[in-house]
Design a protein around this motif. Structure first.
Motif, short mmCIF file in Angstrom:
data_model
loop_
_atom_site.label_atom_id
_atom_site.label_comp_id
_atom_site.label_asym_id
_atom_site.label_seq_id
_atom_site.Cartn_x
_atom_site.Cartn_y
_atom_site.Cartn_z
N MET A 1 52.46 40.04 36.12
CA MET A 1 52.08 38.99 34.70
C MET A 1 51.18 38.19 36.06
SD MET A 1 54.30 36.22 33.32
CE MET A 1 54.40 34.76 34.96
N VAL A 2 50.54 37.56 36.71
CA VAL A 2 50.72 36.88 37.28
C VAL A 2 48.68 37.95 37.69
CG1 VAL A 2 49.53 35.46 39.51
CG2 VAL A 2 51.82 34.71 38.40
N ASP A 3 49.40 38.53 38.34
CA ASP A 3 47.25 39.40 38.66
C ASP A 3 46.60 40.08 37.64
OD1 ASP A 3 46.28 41.37 40.56
OD2 ASP A 3 47.38 42.51 39.56
N THR A 4 47.81 40.18 36.57
CA THR A 4 46.99 40.59 35.89
C THR A 4 46.02 39.32 34.51
OG1 THR A 4 49.00 42.33 35.28
CG2 THR A 4 47.53 41.91 32.53
N PRO B 1 43.56 41.83 41.50
CA PRO B 1 41.81 41.78 40.11
C PRO B 1 41.32 41.96 40.67
CG PRO B 1 43.03 39.93 41.02
CD PRO B 1 43.91 40.96 41.40
N HIS B 2 39.95 43.25 40.56
CA HIS B 2 38.68 43.35 40.79
C HIS B 2 37.57 43.40 39.09
CE1 HIS B 2 35.08 43.69 43.85
NE2 HIS B 2 35.02 45.59 42.71
N PRO B 3 36.68 42.75 39.08
CA PRO B 3 36.49 40.79 39.71
C PRO B 3 38.23 40.07 38.96
CG PRO B 3 34.90 41.47 37.76
CD PRO B 3 35.77 42.85 37.75
N PHE B 4 37.46 38.82 40.03
CA PHE B 4 38.63 37.69 39.78
C PHE B 4 37.58 36.82 39.11
CE2 PHE B 4 41.19 34.05 40.66
CZ PHE B 4 42.42 34.51 41.04
N THR B 5 38.65 36.80 37.84
CA THR B 5 38.01 35.75 36.91
C THR B 5 38.90 34.58 36.11
OG1 THR B 5 36.98 35.78 34.57
CG2 THR B 5 38.94 37.38 35.23
N PHE B 6 38.61 33.50 35.63
CA PHE B 6 39.89 32.54 35.36
C PHE B 6 39.85 32.83 33.89
CE2 PHE B 6 40.28 31.33 40.02
CZ PHE B 6 41.20 30.46 39.60
N SER B 7 38.49 33.39 33.35
CA SER B 7 38.66 33.97 32.08
C SER B 7 39.20 33.42 30.65
CB SER B 7 37.38 34.53 31.13
OG SER B 7 38.04 35.55 31.92
N HIS B 8 40.90 34.05 31.20
CA HIS B 8 41.97 33.98 30.08
C HIS B 8 42.33 33.09 30.66
CE1 HIS B 8 41.73 37.97 30.07
NE2 HIS B 8 41.55 38.51 31.01
N GLY C 1 53.87 29.78 21.01
CA GLY C 1 52.52 30.01 20.15
C GLY C 1 52.44 31.12 20.99
N ILE C 2 53.10 31.45 22.87
CA ILE C 2 52.15 33.20 23.08
C ILE C 2 52.72 33.33 22.54
CG2 ILE C 2 53.03 34.62 25.34
CD1 ILE C 2 53.32 31.91 26.96
N ALA C 3 53.57 33.57 21.68
CA ALA C 3 53.89 34.99 21.24
C ALA C 3 53.60 35.10 19.63
CB ALA C 3 55.15 34.92 20.25
N ILE D 1 47.39 35.69 27.22
CA ILE D 1 48.62 35.84 27.56
C ILE D 1 50.20 36.17 28.53
CG2 ILE D 1 51.37 37.37 26.61
CD1 ILE D 1 49.69 38.52 24.53
N PHE D 2 48.68 36.65 29.77
CA PHE D 2 49.46 36.33 30.76
C PHE D 2 49.37 35.43 30.91
CE2 PHE D 2 49.86 41.43 30.73
CZ PHE D 2 51.35 41.43 30.72
#
Length: 259
Positions: A12-15, A32-39, A211-213, A226-227
């Motif tokens: 979950m954290v990785d995705t 993750p490659h590349p690493f992103t905070f966009s989610h 909210g997540i659902a 979601i993750f």
């Protein structure tokens, strides 16, 4: 077994830090490659996750506080005072705690609708208190029963009343039992889904699970978002358990051997 339990949380954290392209790759990448905070940014900016987080905090903290106050008084009375019918009362509390939410969701919805509580904090706080109170009373009652009664007698000799004895003498000694009931109540309120989905249809009062659902659209499922939201939702519970782990274990152990 530990790896099996940890694996879903790691995934979950990785995705949550992977790009959408990286999430869909097969075979899947380990990191993750590349690493992103966009989610994470999208969860708060597009889906209003900040509102859900605030609502969950308010509802969970208020409900936990009310449960602890009522459970402290009730468990002290059951464990220490000469009250008739203690055994039937404890059985009744146990029966209430095993009641499924789905069995009472329809009458509760009608009640909330008629008193105008739909889409409000109290529509969740009141049921959460009712459903979590029996377990908190059971946990704290077993801990109170193991505290020497000489403390009560000493407090009465010094002129303390029942309320003073409870809050200034017994509760400081019963801290592990208090933390145990509080942590379990908070986690139950934080993760509850059915009541939050039925009673609060307005986005202004939705909690994190609902909210997540509802992140998923008609044609797309934003797995990364979601993750990301799930990761943020799990953090308070992890921090809470890590901070109060010692007291929770002590409270559960005392309840097991001193019942």
């Amino acid at each position: 077994m530990l790896l099996i339990i940890i694996a879903p949380f790691f995934w979950m954290v990785d995705t949550s830090f992977k790009t959408n392209l990286d999430i869909g790759n097969f075979p899947p990448s380990f990191l993750p490659h590349p690493f992103t905070f966009s989610h994470y940014t999208r969860a708060f900016s597009k889906y209003g996750f900040g509102v859900y987080f605030r609502n969950s905090v308010v509802v969970s903290i208020v409900a936990t506080f009310i449960v602890l106050v009522i459970a402290s008084l009730a468990s002290y009375a059951i464990a220490r005072l000469p009250i008739r019918g203690k055994a039937p009362l404890m059985v009744f509390l146990l029966a209430i705690s095993t009641f499924p939410e789905v069995a009472v969701i329809s009458p509760l919805f009608l009640i909330m609708q008629r008193i105008g509580w739909l889409n409000s904090y109290q529509s969740l706080i009141v049921p959460y208190v009712a459903f979590n109170l029996p377990f908190a009373i059971w946990v704290m009652r077993t801990y109170f029963a193991g505290i020497p009664k000489e403390l009560d007698e000493a407090a009465r000799v010094d002129g303390a009343g029942i309320m003073t004895t409870v809050f200034r003498v017994i509760l400081p000694v019963a801290t592990p039992g208090l933390f145990t009931g509080g942590v379990f109540t908070f986690v139950a309120c934080w993760t509850e889904f059915l009541f939050a989905l039925v009673f609060n249809s307005s986005q202004q009062f939705r909690t994190i699970p609902v909210g997540i659902a509802l992140f998923s659209g008609q044609f797309t499922i934003p797995y990364g978002t979601i993750f990301a939201g799930s990761t943020v939702a799990v953090l308070p519970i992890v921090i809470l358990v890590l901070i109060f782990q010692k007291w929770v274990v002590a409270g559960l152990t005392a309840g097991a051997v001193k019942g």
